[in-house]
Write a protein that holds these residues in place. Structure first.
Motif, mmCIF file in Angstrom:
data_model
loop_
_atom_site.group_PDB
_atom_site.id
_atom_site.type_symbol
_atom_site.label_atom_id
_atom_site.label_comp_id
_atom_site.label_asym_id
_atom_site.label_seq_id
_atom_site.Cartn_x
_atom_site.Cartn_y
_atom_site.Cartn_z
ATOM 1 N N ASP A 215 -19.900 4.110 5.330
ATOM 2 C CA ASP A 215 -19.333 5.389 5.752
ATOM 3 C C ASP A 215 -20.360 6.256 6.458
ATOM 4 O OD1 ASP A 215 -20.708 5.628 3.335
ATOM 5 O OD2 ASP A 215 -19.574 7.391 2.714
ATOM 6 N N GLU A 216 -21.630 5.849 6.417
ATOM 7 C CA GLU A 216 -22.688 6.606 7.088
ATOM 8 C C GLU A 216 -23.163 5.931 8.378
ATOM 9 O OE1 GLU A 216 -25.520 6.544 3.988
ATOM 10 O OE2 GLU A 216 -24.359 7.805 2.627
ATOM 11 N N LEU A 217 -22.750 4.681 8.582
ATOM 12 C CA LEU A 217 -23.253 3.926 9.735
ATOM 13 C C LEU A 217 -22.455 4.160 11.010
ATOM 14 C CD1 LEU A 217 -24.143 0.482 8.073
ATOM 15 C CD2 LEU A 217 -25.684 2.360 8.703
ATOM 16 N N ALA A 218 -21.218 4.606 10.878
ATOM 17 C CA ALA A 218 -20.376 4.929 12.043
ATOM 18 C C ALA A 218 -20.292 3.771 13.036
ATOM 19 C CB ALA A 218 -20.905 6.193 12.744
ATOM 20 N N ASP A 219 -20.133 2.540 12.510
ATOM 21 C CA ASP A 219 -20.010 1.380 13.393
ATOM 22 C C ASP A 219 -18.593 0.809 13.398
ATOM 23 O OD1 ASP A 219 -19.834 0.206 10.912
ATOM 24 O OD2 ASP A 219 -21.694 -0.947 11.065
ATOM 25 N N GLY A 220 -17.652 1.572 12.838
ATOM 26 C CA GLY A 220 -16.246 1.175 12.879
ATOM 27 C C GLY A 220 -15.761 0.429 11.645
ATOM 28 N N ARG A 221 -16.666 -0.114 10.859
ATOM 29 C CA ARG A 221 -16.226 -0.916 9.712
ATOM 30 C C ARG A 221 -15.538 -0.060 8.654
ATOM 31 N NH1 ARG A 221 -21.441 -4.268 8.001
ATOM 32 N NH2 ARG A 221 -22.483 -2.396 8.821
ATOM 33 N N ALA A 222 -16.093 1.118 8.382
ATOM 34 C CA ALA A 222 -15.475 2.006 7.400
ATOM 35 C C ALA A 222 -14.085 2.432 7.866
ATOM 36 C CB ALA A 222 -16.356 3.227 7.160
ATOM 37 N N GLU A 223 -13.978 2.803 9.119
ATOM 38 C CA GLU A 223 -12.706 3.281 9.663
ATOM 39 C C GLU A 223 -11.639 2.188 9.608
ATOM 40 O OE1 GLU A 223 -15.713 5.989 10.470
ATOM 41 O OE2 GLU A 223 -15.685 3.855 11.015
#
Length: 365
Positions: A215-223
């Motif tokens: 959720d902190e990496l902003a690479d799309g995986r969390a979304e």
């Protein structure tokens, strides 16, 4: 008692979370299938209102509501066909009320991922497919078993078979039984099967203190994970299983400062249990006195007699009336007598719908 089954891929933190929840000791090593026998733990539901009521009444005993957690071995692709040890363990959670699916939500090269890729939405799809396949086999066997009764014209079995056909259609599209469009009577007709995909699922997204959390990496995986969970009509909670496990060994007075040092500001376990109550649409009410203060769990929308049944069936069958006051009002007035004098306490009949946090005294015949 509320029962929740914990599922997930190997190495995602299931047993660590189970340990944190129950303060039990089950294996949590960094390899698949280390939990070979199902582990069961009883967890008291944290509720600050309970303790305050107990202190007010100077109760001899304080008894929280309880949840039973069942931890099973890590599932892998093919579990429904018996790959790994999954098939036999899936049977262990058929009797539960809900499923807690633990999902790895961090990168760490020192912790092996069973597919060598941390992509939460794929992990969720793998587990959910295994639940669907396990249920599909159960439904197929049941339909085969009742063929004779259906042919004989037995209306009960005809109705059940029609409901199962709807469920099979949903399975063919990769959907849960929960999303097959069954009406209440159809749900009742197949409830004896305890289908896994009829149970609500709460997703525990397991982060790691000091780790590379998605959720902190902003690479799309969390979304992608969030979107999938939303599309399933479910919800998620964030939890740091390892930190919560470590907190078991920290004195209550030091826990908040310990959390702050680790950058974990929220009590993940409380959030998780609150989330379980939400997905199951449950609330708590209280009974309190000198002997004991106790929390009881009931479905939201329960009328007073049904709430009484949580204590004893006579409270429903022989219900006359109940006295009710909110926890806040009882605490602010300081006693039943003052609450009554200030019109904070009311007498209610059979139609009263119990609210979360109500304190009740039942009068029955």
């Amino acid at each position: 008692m509320l029962k929740i089954g914990i599922v997930g891929l190997p190495n995602v933190g299931k047993s660590t979370l189970f340990n944190a929840l129950t303060k039990a000791s089950v294996p949590a090593e960094n390899y698949p299938f280390c939990t070979i026998d199902p582990s069961v733990g009883i967890v008291g539901v944290p509720d600050t209102r309970l303790q305050k009521l107990s202190e007010l009444q100077k109760s001899e005993r304080t008894i929280p509501a309880a949840i039973e957690f069942v931890d099973i071995a890590g599932l892998v692709k093919g579990a429904a066909e018996g790959e790994g040890l999954g098939n036999q363990f899936l049977a262990n959670i058929r009797e539960t009320d809900a499923i807690l699916q633990v999902v790895r939500f961090f990168d760490d090269t020192n912790i092996v991922h069973v597919d060598n890729e941390v992509e939460p939405y794929k992990d969720i799809e793998v587990i959910n497919l295994e639940l669907v396949l396990a249920d599909a086999e159960q439904v197929r066997k049941r339909r085969d078993k009742i063929v004779g009764e259906v042919r004989s014209g037995d209306k009960k079995f005809i109705a059940e078979d029609a409901a199962l056909a709807k469920v099979e259609q949903a399975f063919s599209q990769g959907k849960f039984a929960l999303h097959s469009g069954l009406v209440d009577d159809e749900k009742k007709s197949i409830s004896h099967l305890n289908l896994l995909t009829m149970k609500p699922i709460l997703y525990a997204l397991n982060k790691k203190s000091g780790g590379h959390n998605l959720d902190e990496l902003a690479d799309g995986r969390a979304e992608r994970a969030y979107e999938l969970i939303k599309s399933l009509g479910s919800r998620y909670v964030m939890v740091d299983a390892a930190t919560e496990r470590e907190l078991n060994d920290v004195a209550d007075t030091d826990r908040q400062s310990f959390r702050q040092e680790l950058g974990v500001n929220e009590d993940g376990l409380t959030g998780l249990i609150r989330g379980a109550y939400d997905i199951l649409n449950l609330i708590s009410f209280f009974t309190t006195g000198e002997d004991e203060t106790r929390a009881w769990t009931i479905p939201r929308g329960s009328a007073a007699p049904a709430a009484g049944a949580a204590i004893h069936q006579d409270f429903e069958d022989k219900f006359i009336r109940a006295e009710v006051v909110s926890t806040d009002d009882l605490l602010s007035t300081g006693s039943w007598a003052v609450a009554r004098e200030s019109a904070k306490l009311a007498t209610c009949g059979k139609d009263y719908i119990v609210k979360d946090g109500d304190v009740l005294v039942f009068l029955h015949g």
